[in-house]
Design an enzyme around this catalytic site. Sequence first.
Site, PDB file in Angstrom:
ATOM      1  N   CYS A 167      44.304  26.251  41.554  1.00  0.00           N
ATOM      2  CA  CYS A 167      44.172  26.712  42.940  1.00  0.00           C
ATOM      3  C   CYS A 167      44.581  25.640  43.938  1.00  0.00           C
ATOM      4  O   CYS A 167      45.141  25.940  44.988  1.00  0.00           O
ATOM      5  CB  CYS A 167      42.745  27.135  43.215  1.00  0.00           C
ATOM      6  SG  CYS A 167      41.570  25.818  42.882  1.00  0.00           S
ATOM      7  N   GLU A 185      35.731  30.930  47.347  1.00  0.00           N
ATOM      8  CA  GLU A 185      36.698  29.859  47.042  1.00  0.00           C
ATOM      9  C   GLU A 185      38.010  30.539  46.726  1.00  0.00           C
ATOM     10  O   GLU A 185      38.153  31.124  45.646  1.00  0.00           O
ATOM     11  CB  GLU A 185      36.238  29.063  45.814  1.00  0.00           C
ATOM     12  CG  GLU A 185      34.995  28.246  46.010  1.00  0.00           C
ATOM     13  CD  GLU A 185      35.230  27.054  46.906  1.00  0.00           C
ATOM     14  OE1 GLU A 185      36.398  26.684  47.134  1.00  0.00           O
ATOM     15  OE2 GLU A 185      34.235  26.518  47.399  1.00  0.00           O
ATOM     16  N   GLU A 202      51.705  32.358  48.175  1.00  0.00           N
ATOM     17  CA  GLU A 202      51.166  31.702  46.975  1.00  0.00           C
ATOM     18  C   GLU A 202      51.800  32.315  45.730  1.00  0.00           C
ATOM     19  O   GLU A 202      51.792  33.533  45.552  1.00  0.00           O
ATOM     20  CB  GLU A 202      49.639  31.879  46.894  1.00  0.00           C
ATOM     21  CG  GLU A 202      49.053  31.143  45.686  1.00  0.00           C
ATOM     22  CD  GLU A 202      47.567  31.413  45.436  1.00  0.00           C
ATOM     23  OE1 GLU A 202      47.118  32.548  45.629  1.00  0.00           O
ATOM     24  OE2 GLU A 202      46.883  30.465  45.021  1.00  0.00           O
ATOM     25  N   LYS A 234      30.327  36.842  35.994  1.00  0.00           N
ATOM     26  CA  LYS A 234      31.289  37.910  35.687  1.00  0.00           C
ATOM     27  C   LYS A 234      32.576  37.171  35.335  1.00  0.00           C
ATOM     28  O   LYS A 234      33.290  36.675  36.199  1.00  0.00           O
ATOM     29  CB  LYS A 234      31.481  38.817  36.910  1.00  0.00           C
ATOM     30  CG  LYS A 234      31.872  40.251  36.594  1.00  0.00           C
ATOM     31  CD  LYS A 234      33.183  40.388  35.854  1.00  0.00           C
ATOM     32  CE  LYS A 234      34.363  40.286  36.800  1.00  0.00           C
ATOM     33  NZ  LYS A 234      35.664  40.245  36.052  1.00  0.00           N
TER      34      LYS A 234
END
Length: 495
Positions: free
Chosen positions: A302, A268, A399, A193
């Site tokens: 990330c 993750e 973040e 996806k």
Amino acid sequence: MAVVSLLPQVEAFLARQHGHFIDGKAVAGSGARIAVVNPATGAPIASIADATSEEVDAAVASSRRAFHGAWAKTTPAERGNFLLRLADLFSQNREELAQIETSQSGKIIQISRAFEVDQAVNFLRYYAGAATRINGETITPSLPSFNGERYSAFTRREPVGVVVGIVPWNFSIMIAVWKFASALATGCTSIIKASEFTPLTMLRIAELATEAGLPDGVLNVVCGGGDAGRQLIAHSGTNKVSFTGSVPTGIAVGRSAMEAKLTRATLELGGKNSVGFLPDVDADTAVAGILEAGFVHQGQVCAAGERFFIHRSRIDETLEKLSQALATLKIGDPMDEETQFGPLSNQAHFDKINQFFRQARSEGDEVVYGGESLEGPGYFVKPTVIRVTDAGASLLNEETFGPVATFYAYDDEEELLRLFNDTPYGLSASLWTSDLSKALNYVPRIEAGTVWVNMHTFLDPAVPFGGAKASGIGREFGSAFINDYTELKSVIIRH
Ligand code: NAD
């Protein structure tokens, strides 16, 4: 070195009506159209279709057929050879894939070539080798026999089934490869996806996979937003989800997976990665490290560093030199081979980063450099350096996933350790010092899935990668991925 012109095949690809790739064929898709926007200009360059439930059903049915049919008949060596052929096709189509990626994500072309394509080739080749090294173990049963009978036991690693790989927008090729190559190497089939922001590369890769001889249905691509992902996880025909994305979405994905009859889930997730410089690191070395840790792909990595800790005796000089270095970065068209810093990848993210700039100012943080967007079209912001004096400051703890490096001065080394770990997240961290013995004392005490020493964001397919604490569950790469893509079956024989 120059501004790259789009290859004719890239222009032709962008002009096509895109949807999904199901059962060996491109499918136009009948759901609502979603525009794919070039972040360097803000202009649409193509569109995809949001998946309908019929298209999700078709993809899952195709993946199940392939899992029980053509793919089940392949040997590990054949599966490895397929991945090697795909790696060759990546290299042969390197420029085309890189240009599609830069057009949809704003990643500078040199990074699209070197990371998205060349690194993906390294990963494909690694997983090709791993396909022939997936084994159980023989075990000597421990209990005594009652009547002289004997027991032998062994384990098998069996593919978990149809794996849904849900991918974010920041590395549309490489992260998708991590997922489908893990699946294919272990004998699973894969449905990717793609991110609704950067779906185009995966649609082209699925075509290359067919060209490499992959049986229909082994690798399907479904496009659309979060709802497409939700439907795939909830579907009774899928067995596992391997998700990469933000922490809140990851929690929702984990919950959906558990509710869908304990569908396996690897998560993750993001984080707020710490970078600490011991006092022996001079300002020039620290600046090079900060650029490496915090500003590659406009910080949209990330594992990138966002919490920077510098000894009080060094911080003023380091931030001054860092500002000078950032001022020399060439910001601009990501298709220009000389550009070092491109746009943010989409409008929503651009808005979010601008909101962080406002938040820093409203909370009284010092904006040492940047902290603003650039005039003109596209989602450009300046690389930004913020200094805070309170370890609880929002910018040091939330973040941003952008080019926003937040700095805090520490005074002693135990305080530095506390700062490293004083976050709910634990994806990565880096420690910088020439004192290896000190570094090795820190390493076991830093709470992160990966700790780098004197480097940052170095991902090697042979070395496991994943999050500690709230940055995820499970590991990719190394041999660790095998646990997550196989079921361990125990066999005990009486004889
Ligand atoms: P996101 O969580 O918004 O979306 C990720 C993917 O999930 C997209 O494909 C999206 O369509 C899909 N999705 C959204 N809602 C869903 C739902 N309810 N169910 C199933 N799928 C759903 O993340 P993003 O904005 O695309 O990416 C940025 C985030 O990804 C950052 O937080 C970053 O740290 C993280 N990230 C982590 C890693 C890692 O390896 N740990 C790597 C890259 C990015």
